[in-house]
Write a protein that holds these residues in place. Structure first.
Motif, PDB file in Angstrom:
ATOM      1  N   LYS A 283      -6.909   7.236  -6.088  1.00 50.43           N
ATOM      2  CA  LYS A 283      -6.700   7.026  -4.648  1.00 50.43           C
ATOM      3  C   LYS A 283      -5.213   6.905  -4.308  1.00 50.43           C
ATOM      4  O   LYS A 283      -4.851   6.432  -3.241  1.00 50.43           O
ATOM      5  CB  LYS A 283      -7.469   5.779  -4.191  1.00 50.43           C
ATOM      6  CG  LYS A 283      -8.978   5.971  -4.336  1.00 50.43           C
ATOM      7  CD  LYS A 283      -9.772   5.004  -3.508  1.00 50.43           C
ATOM      8  CE  LYS A 283     -10.377   5.691  -2.327  1.00 50.43           C
ATOM      9  NZ  LYS A 283     -11.091   4.878  -1.413  1.00 50.43           N
TER      10      LYS A 283
ATOM     11  N   GLU B 286      -8.398   1.013  -2.823  1.00 48.35           N
ATOM     12  CA  GLU B 286      -7.833   1.436  -1.532  1.00 48.35           C
ATOM     13  C   GLU B 286      -6.885   2.618  -1.733  1.00 48.35           C
ATOM     14  O   GLU B 286      -6.315   2.770  -2.813  1.00 48.35           O
ATOM     15  CB  GLU B 286      -7.007   0.287  -0.916  1.00 48.35           C
ATOM     16  CG  GLU B 286      -7.793  -0.963  -0.619  1.00 48.35           C
ATOM     17  CD  GLU B 286      -8.689  -0.813   0.595  1.00 48.35           C
ATOM     18  OE1 GLU B 286      -8.390   0.047   1.449  1.00 48.35           O
ATOM     19  OE2 GLU B 286      -9.692  -1.535   0.659  1.00 48.35           O
TER      20      GLU B 286
ATOM     21  N   HIS C  57       0.828  -1.215   0.000  1.00 48.01           N
ATOM     22  CA  HIS C  57       0.000   0.000   0.000  1.00 48.01           C
ATOM     23  C   HIS C  57       0.857   1.256   0.000  1.00 48.01           C
ATOM     24  O   HIS C  57       0.341   2.356  -0.168  1.00 48.01           O
ATOM     25  CB  HIS C  57      -0.897   0.028   1.244  1.00 48.01           C
ATOM     26  CG  HIS C  57      -1.683  -1.228   1.411  1.00 48.01           C
ATOM     27  ND1 HIS C  57      -1.178  -2.345   2.026  1.00 48.01           N
ATOM     28  CD2 HIS C  57      -2.926  -1.535   1.007  1.00 48.01           C
ATOM     29  CE1 HIS C  57      -2.090  -3.297   2.009  1.00 48.01           C
ATOM     30  NE2 HIS C  57      -3.150  -2.833   1.394  1.00 48.01           N
TER      31      HIS C  57
END
Ligand SMILES: NC(=O)c1ccc[n+]([C@@H]2O[C@H](COP(=O)([O-])OP(=O)(O)OC[C@H]3O[C@@H](n4cnc5c(N)ncnc54)[C@H](OP(=O)(O)O)[C@@H]3O)[C@@H](O)[C@H]2O)c1
Length: 263
Positions: A175, A131, A83
């Motif tokens: 995002k 995400e 991430h």
């Protein structure tokens, strides 16, 4: 919040090591990358013992274009989605242009320019688009100011500045949050500590400790700051730089060059 995973390049020493500890404290799982034979295994085992997170360590030369897609193959095989990407590994120098050989400059450009660009490209490919994902590109105030004896290094950091600012525009609305970290001097190595301790006045005030820079950088990245300039003195210098006319800046640099030539 579910545990997120961060990839940190150049994680065995200096600022990269501070990023690893900072993110471990914030409960991130870590994928740490550094050169073979570095102190990476010791750092990874220290973090595993002290924090309840997963730590994977990958020893590889990031200037080897065939090797580093291995990071993402490894993530794919182990079912990890990253991430966060911290493009930290970098090679600095403080030398006249003709005092370093062509192999040095080739390595510096590969590590400081080619590696972050291609890792960013591969990171975006594996991101979960639903995400929030984070990219931190470690630049330098050296990419903003023209400093003698930092000719190629400063140019690589100017590249990172342009690259990051352009990607911020391209990725706005997605995002993915991408931040540029522009630190002044950091006490990451004994030789830098010795050099930095000789500074006086505003020069001395610009120097920071790696743990502080890492904490400020991660705070800024998670808040979605476009550019993170740690330290009041450094922010003041950037403001001054934007206000001073070009001729004045050139004269300051010429004076500095005279001092360097005398030393
Ligand atoms: N220190 C400063 O004053 C300062 C100021 C502004 C910006 N920055 C930037 O901050 C970043 C970190 O700097 P630092 O001072 O912390 O550097 P450092 O102490 O020299 O650490 C560099 C890290 O990168 C790793 N590395 C070097 N070459 C590599 C390669 N070919 N493949 C994989 N890993 C490699 C090193 O691993 P090994 O331990 O195995 O060599 C080490 O973990 C750099 O991008 C630098 O330009 C530093």
């Amino acid at each position: 919040m579910p545990q997120l995973t961060a990839i940190i390049t150049g994680a065995s020493e200096g600022l990269g090591k501070s990023f690893a500890i900072e993110l471990a404290q914030r409960n991130f799982n870590l994928v740490l990358v550094a050169l073979p034979g570095s102190s990476l295994p010791q750092l990874a085992s220290y973090i595993r013992k002290n924090f309840n997170i997963r730590v994977d360590e990958l020893e590889m030369d990031l200037t080897d274009a065939d090797a580093y897609p291995g990071i993402f193959n490894y993530l794919h095989l182990t079912g990890i989605t990253a991430h966060m990407l911290i493009n930290n590994a970098g090679l600095g120098n403080w030398a006249w242009f003709e005092d370093k050989n062509i192999l040095f400059y080739k390595k510096q450009i590969e590590l400081n320019v080619i590696t972050p660009v291609l890792l960013t490209r591969l990171f975006l490919e594996q991101c979960d688009k639903a995400e929030t994902s984070y990219i931190l590109n470690v630049g330098s105030l050296g990419g903003l100011f023209v400093v003698p004896k930092k000719q190629v290094y400063g140019a690589t950091k100017s590249f990172i500045r342009y690259f990051t600012k352009c990607l911020q525009l391209e990725l706005s609305g997605s995002k993915v949050r991408i931040s540029l970290l522009s630190p002044g001097g950091i006490n990451t190595k004994p030789e830098l500590l010795v050099m930095n301790n000789k500074l006086k006045g505003i020069g001395k005030a610009t120097i920071m400790e790696a743990e502080d820079v890492a904490r400020i950088a991660i705070d800024g990245l998670l808040k979605g700051k476009k550019e993170i300039i740690p330290g009041l003195a450094n922010r003041f210098l950037v403001l001054l730089n934007s206000m001073l006319p070009g001729v004045v800046k050139e004269s300051i640099i010429r004076n500095r060059l005279k001092l360097i030539l005398k030393s």
